[in-house]
Each structure stands twice: as C-alpha cells, then as structure tokens.
Design a protein around this motif. Structure first.
Motif, PDB file in Angstrom:
ATOM      1  N   SER A 241     -34.414  56.136 -17.747  1.00 40.73           N
ATOM      2  CA  SER A 241     -33.198  56.536 -18.023  1.00 40.73           C
ATOM      3  C   SER A 241     -32.729  55.628 -19.017  1.00 40.73           C
ATOM      4  O   SER A 241     -31.341  55.376 -19.417  1.00 40.73           O
ATOM      5  CB  SER A 241     -31.931  56.674 -16.929  1.00 40.73           C
ATOM      6  OG  SER A 241     -32.117  55.610 -16.093  1.00 40.73           O
ATOM      7  N   PHE A 318     -24.132  60.916 -17.740  1.00 37.10           N
ATOM      8  CA  PHE A 318     -25.440  61.206 -17.384  1.00 37.10           C
ATOM      9  C   PHE A 318     -25.730  61.813 -16.348  1.00 37.10           C
ATOM     10  O   PHE A 318     -25.344  61.509 -15.303  1.00 37.10           O
ATOM     11  CB  PHE A 318     -26.344  59.527 -17.499  1.00 37.10           C
ATOM     12  CG  PHE A 318     -27.877  59.789 -17.065  1.00 37.10           C
ATOM     13  CD1 PHE A 318     -28.631  60.002 -18.244  1.00 37.10           C
ATOM     14  CD2 PHE A 318     -28.332  59.496 -15.907  1.00 37.10           C
ATOM     15  CE1 PHE A 318     -29.958  60.197 -17.828  1.00 37.10           C
ATOM     16  CE2 PHE A 318     -29.464  59.757 -15.619  1.00 37.10           C
ATOM     17  CZ  PHE A 318     -30.590  59.806 -16.583  1.00 37.10           C
ATOM     18  N   GLN A 323     -31.112  65.013 -18.905  1.00 37.32           N
ATOM     19  CA  GLN A 323     -32.503  64.334 -19.554  1.00 37.32           C
ATOM     20  C   GLN A 323     -33.643  65.399 -19.657  1.00 37.32           C
ATOM     21  O   GLN A 323     -34.201  65.382 -20.391  1.00 37.32           O
ATOM     22  CB  GLN A 323     -32.739  63.161 -18.809  1.00 37.32           C
ATOM     23  CG  GLN A 323     -34.011  62.355 -19.186  1.00 37.32           C
ATOM     24  CD  GLN A 323     -34.134  61.318 -18.059  1.00 37.32           C
ATOM     25  OE1 GLN A 323     -34.247  61.284 -16.923  1.00 37.32           O
ATOM     26  NE2 GLN A 323     -34.140  59.857 -18.770  1.00 37.32           N
TER      27      GLN A 323
END
Length: 726
Positions: A241, A318, A323
């Motif tokens: 990340s 996030f 992702q």
C-alpha cells in the motif's frame, strides 16, 4: 451590509469544464448584483465535482433610491398654439404618472423638450435575490446542458440541492422550488464519508462544515494535497500500500489537474501490475495508465526506468478492495495492449502502409494512402535551400503507417509514437523514426514543435495538404466550427516556419499542394454549380493564403495591429522577416510622432502613384500575389535621365539610386528599422517632385519617362510593405 452565500449541489460535473463553470458562476453572480445596482465587496469562490459555491461579502441590504430624467417630445409638439397640452403632451403625463406641474422644460437633441424626474424607491435586497439567483444561474452556459425527469431547469448535470443564504438567513421564493429541487440553508458533505445534513450560515461556517464532512471545497487545495501526497508516499521496506524508496512518482501536470477535479477529497492508492508488461514501450504504459485509468506512473530512482508501480487518486479512504480493483483493471488493459503490440511486431511498416488504401482521408479527397503520396511530393519542396534527403523522403512515406496498426486502433493517442517505435524496430534510421512522431506536432496551440528538419518538413507538408483539402472540398472553418482542425494546422505551419526560420514561399507550397490533388490523387474539381464550390485552383490558393495571413495576424495581435501584418505578409524571405518588418513599421509609426506625418505622406503618395499609373494604362501589381515570386533586390532604371527637364526629377532619381539598394539590403539582412528609415527619408524629395513636376506632360516621351520614374518610386515603397493597407 450582509454576506450572500450560494452553493449548487449537483451530480458529477465533467472535470474538463469544472474550473470554467466555477469562474462563470462567480462572474454571473457579480454581474447580476451589478445589474441590480447593489454594491458588494470581496467575492470568494470554489468547486468540487459535486458542487459550485460563491460567497459575496458586504452586499447592500437594499438598493439606493434612484432619480431618472425622462425625456419627452419637443415643446412644440407637447403644447398647442394656445399653450395647452396637446395629445402628445397628455400621453407623456399618463405614461409617467405625473401632472402638468411636474413637467420640466429642458434642452435635448439640440431643441427644447419636455421632461420629468422619475423617482424609484430602492427595493430590499432579499426581495430581488430570487431574480439575481435566476440571472446568475442563466449565465452558466454549457453545450452539454440537460433536463432530467419532469424538471424544466437545464444544467450541465442534474441539480440535487441549492443553498442560498443572505445574512445567515435562507432566501425565500427561489424559482427552483417548482421543480422539486430543495432550496434552503442545508447541504451534504462527502458522499461516502458523511451522511448528515449540515446547516450553513455563511462561508466560514460552510468551510468548517465541509472540513467536518470530508470535503475539500477548493480546487487549488485539492491539487496541492495530491502533489504533496505523491511526493511523500515512499517508505523503507514499503508494504504494497506504499511506494518503496527505490521508486518515485512522475507527476504529470495535466493529470494532476484532472484528478483534482475528479474527487472531493483525494486519497492516494498505490498498486502494481505484472512485470511482464514492462516489455511494452514506455509510452504505451504511461498512456494506458494516464488516459484510460487516470493513474500516475512511477520510475526507479536509480536509472529513471519505468516500473510496475502506479498511484491512483481515489475519492474514498484506502481499502484493499479499491487497490485490487485498480490492479485488476490495469492488468486487463495492459494484457490487451501486449496482445496488440505482439501482433503489430509481426508486420512490417511497408505492409502497414499498403493498408492505408482502405482508410478514407476526407470525403471526396481519396484515401490516406493518396494523402501520403501527396505528402511525399510536397515534402520534396521543403525548404528549397535544404532540399529533401533520404530520411525525409522515407519519413514522408511511412508517416501514417501506424494508423493501420492494432495498437493505434485501440489507443488512438499513440499515433506517431508507435510509428516511431515500429520504425526503429524495423531498422529505419533514427532521423526517419523521429520524424514520423514529430510530424504530428504541434497538436494544439502551445504544443511542442518538431526538433528535426525531417520532422518539420513532413509536418508542414501534412498540414498544408489537410488545409488545402478542406478548401478544395468546400469545407473550410466557419464561425466556431472547425471539425478538421484547419485553424490549428495553419497556426502549426506558421509556428514551424518561424521556429526553423525557413526561406519558403507559402503561396508556392499552397499552389503545389492544390496541384498534387489533381496530378497525384486525380481529384476532380467541383463543378461551379456545386454548393461547396469555392472557385478555380488559383482562387482557392489565394483564399488559403489569405487564411494564413489572418492566422498570422491573430498570432501577433498583442504586439502589432493586423494591417501591419497584412502589409508585409509574404514580402520577405521567411515568416520571421515578415513579422519583424511589421513590428519595425509599427514601432516607428507609434513611437516617433514626427514620423507619423511622413507615414501619411508616403501612404498618400503611394495611392496617388497607383492612380496615376492606372489612368495612364500602366500595370499596377496586385498585392494579393506574393511579391517575392518575382526576382527582387535588383533595380532596372527604365527612365532616361537625359529626358529630365526639371531639377526635381533628377533629385528624385538620385535619391532612388541611393536609397533603393540601401533599403533592399537592409531588409534582406534583417535590419528592418534601417530599411524603413531609408524609405521614409525620401518623403521630402517626393513632396518637392509632386509640387513642381507635372507627370502628365504634353510630350509623350517626357510623360512616359516620368511614369517610369514613378514605377521605380513605387518599387522603393513596396520594399517595406503594401502602403495601401497602412
């Protein structure tokens, strides 16, 4: 004095129009307040993809009382002979709601008229704010406006709510209520992180509520946050990340602008794609990430090589799912790109070129393959002093080949770039490969220009072919419509000619380009009865040349008036000399007051000479024809000094023999101011000549000799420009 605050909450506004709409809305509010005669103070504005807002400080709480003088009919019409009011006078009273005692006799339009004072009591601001709001909304124009549901309101995207408060109080009677769009003093924060309504009293309260609601309501603040985050993502031994310290983000300014207008709060997300895709050219990778996914690419800090890390800007905090979604999409995109790339690598550039026969260039103007043939023919003329070498010829042959590649079919943004890559891989010379990419430059107004002569020559040939084709087909730019980008192409040609300082005749290139449509592509001219018919080839050539002149005038509008560019266009060796001569002429005209009368003298004399020559049957060259197509910088004395009968004739001839070579050599070598001064210095001699000498002498021999002298004088004047437009 109170604060006016307005927020329009909408569905996502396209990123390319958000800043324009923000500014337009702000200007619309200011204009509406001015038109309502309401003084106001500082204006603050902002926007996000889902809202436009404006705050106006110190708005007057009511309009000032106004006194207006209303002018009526002349007293001779307003009154009868006996002094009583006429029908016209009575109607004036009725129209303005006054009695006869309120009439004021005054003078207007050069005669006595009746008038009266009309007193208007200023309205309270809160009562006229609905109209102000309506006018401000009407100022926001968009080609993509829409109506939704059963609503009558039009906007670029559906409105979801409006905040309009004045002095902390909600403004009543806003017209959008009839469409069911809520108008009041409440708004919402971030779509995903805030769900509670917030009451707004003013801009300070609004900014605080937005901060609490997870919204950054300023474009510049969001842009700064994104730029800062992209520079601080690196940590040692970074998990997935984050970005390892061995990598850095390449910050693209255009993408930074776009992403700032795509989110209400930016959250950077680092992702990775499969390493096997690194075999693709860098341009393919960056285009796929930037254009299709709005991702920032990364490079290694050691050798600046592109890496398989990327950074996306999310509108949500996030989460691994975000992702993973980013990575899944980019890997799929790059898998397709690799498939297309490998397929293209099995094909040669010449095989790609053959397929151009199946692509139409322009309706009625043949295929792209025929366009390539015309580019090859035209590039051989660019510029004559350099000639055309093997690399230029080969680049002209291959410049459009990648249009048939699978990669460019899927990713049109890569045209030119893939041509360069495939040419390099296919064994073409570096100059040829570079020219294939550079011939598309410049793509827009202030884009980069070709750096190589090969690229510049092919670019000019390509653009002039497109320009001439549009005029031959009867589809030149009209008004704001320019679907073929002809204006952009013409500016590109002029910028390249200026950058390379080429000695070239635009008129010749245009004429040759039009000829190639007939000789190379067998394009038949449109019949005169056709609605798109624009004339013969010669007429089209002059129209295109005038089109270039107009573009050059627009390019230099901030530094020199259009008529000075018109006076010098295509007079010299190149575009730079044309422009610099126009600048020199204008500078001398505007800065030297004592010279302004001389300019007038020369211009009047030039017109007088033309009239004399026309009446005498002598040919006067038309300035629509480029002057340098005729050999210049030589003077043949067609007059005979032995036939002079007055001193002023001899003095003018002597001045011409001295100043002609000086002016021509000064202009030729770039000393434009010196050349202009040389021409202007003959003014006293010219004045003396016309004061004392009768050109139309009874003796035909003397008359013709004096006319020949005037021909030479005219040549001197035209050395620095066309005085008919000065």
């Amino acid at each position: 004095m109170k604060e006016l605050f307005i927020e329009l909450r909408v569905q996502e506004i396209p990123s390319d129009t958000l800043n324009i709409m923000e500014q337009t809305f702000c200007e619309g509010v200011a204009t509406a307040l001015k038109n309502a005669n309401l003084p106001f103070g500082k204006i603050t504005q902002g926007s996000t993809p889902r809202r436009l807002w404006v705050s106006v400080a110190d708005v007057a709480t009511e309009q000032a009382n106004a006194v207006e003088t209303v002018i009526g009919p002349p007293t001779s019409i307003a009154y009868n002979d006996d002094g009583t009011l006429s029908v016209a006078g009575e109607k004036f009273l009725q129209k303005n709601g006054i009695d006869e005692s309120s009439i004021i006799k005054t003078t207007a339009r050069g005669r006595e008229v009746v008038s009266c004072e009309k007193h208007t009591v200023g309205m309270k601001t809160v009562d006229i704010l609905p109209e102000i709001f309506h006018n401000a909304m009407g100022s926001i124009k968009s080609k993509r406006s829409m109506r939704w549901g059963t609503h009558t309101t039009e906007f670029i995207r559906p409105l979801e709510g409006v905040v309009c408060v004045f002095g902390g109080e909600s403004v009543p009677n806003i017209h959008l209520k009839k469409d069911g769009i809520p108008v009041g003093n409440t708004t919402l924060g971030h779509r995903f992180t805030s769900h509670d309504q917030a009451t707004v009293n003013g801009v300070d309260d609004y900014l605080q509520k937005m901060d609490e609601g997870g919204v950054v309501p300023s474009y510049h603040q969001r842009r700064t946050m994104i730029a800062h985050s992209l520079e601080t993502l690196n940590i040692a031994n970074a998990p997935k990340s984050f970005l390892p310290t061995t990598h850095k983000v390449e910050i693209d300014d255009d993408l930074l602008h776009e992403t700032a207008n795509l989110v209400e709060y930016p959250y950077p997300v680092v992702g990775m794609f499969h390493e096997k895709f690194l075999q693709l050219p860098k341009g393919v990778l960056t285009t796929t990430m930037k254009v299709h996914q709005r991702f920032f690419n990364t490079v290694t800090t050691a050798d600046n090589a592109i890496s398989n890390y990327f950074v996306g800007i999310s509108n949500n905090p996030f989460h691994p799912n975000i992702q993973e979604g980013y990575e899944r999409v980019i890997n799929a995109r790059l898998h397709d790109a690799l498939f297309f790339y490998e397929a293209d690598m099995q094909t040669t550039m010449d095989e790609m070129t053959e397929k151009l026969q199946g692509i139409v260039f322009m309706h009625g103007l043949g295929s792209v393959a025929q366009k390539v043939d015309r580019i090859v023919a035209l590039a051989s003329l660019l510029p004559p002093t350099l000639g055309v070498d093997v690399d230029t010829h080969r680049a002209a042959q291959l410049c459009k080949s990648d249009l048939t590649s699978a990669m460019v079919y899927e990713f049109p943004e890569l045209q030119g770039y893939m041509g360069e890559h495939y040419a390099s891989k296919g064994g073409e010379s570096p100059n040829t490969a570079l020219a294939i990419r550079e011939h598309y430059l410049p793509r827009f107004g202030d884009d980069l220009l070709p750096t190589s002569h090969e690229g510049a020559m092919v670019a000019i040939a390509d653009k002039i072919d497109s320009i001439c084709g549009a005029f031959i087909a009867g589809t030149p730019p009209t008004g704001n419509a320019d679907p073929l980008g002809i204006r952009r192409h013409s500016v590109g040609v002029l910028r390249i000619l200026q950058s390379m300082n080429y000695t070239v005749s635009l008129h010749r290139l245009i004429t040759e380009s039009i000829a190639t449509y007939r000789t190379v592509s067998n394009v038949e001219p449109l019949p005169e009865t056709h609605k798109k018919y624009m004339g013969t080839d010669e007429q089209i050539a002059n129209t295109v040349l005038k089109f270039f002149e107009t573009r050059l005038q627009a390019m230099n509008a901030d530094t020199v008036p259009p008529n000075f560019i018109q006076a010098t266009f295509q007079l010299n060796r190149n575009i730079n000399d044309d422009t610099n001569l126009a600048l020199a002429l204008h500078k001398i005209y505007s800065e030297q007051n004592d010279e302004q009368q001389i300019f007038t003298t020369i211009a009047d004399t030039f017109k007088r000479i033309n009239n004399i020559l026309k009446k005498s049957g002598h040919t006067v060259p038309r300035h629509t024809v480029p002057r340098h197509t005729v050999p210049r910088h030589t003077v043949e004395n067609h007059y005979d000094a032995k036939l002079f009968t007055q001193d002023e004739e001899a003095q003018l001839a002597t001045a011409l023999e001295r100043l002609m070579p000086l002016a021509q050599e000064s202009i030729r070598t770039g000393n434009h101011a010196e050349g202009v001064d040389a021409v202007l210095s003959i003014a006293p001699v010219v004045e003396a000549f016309f004061d004392k000498v009768m050109v139309n002498h009874d003796d035909a021999t003397v008359r013709e000799n004096r006319l020949a002298l005037l021909q030479q004088l005219r040549k001197l004047f035209t050395t620095v420009g066309n005085w008919e437009v000065l």
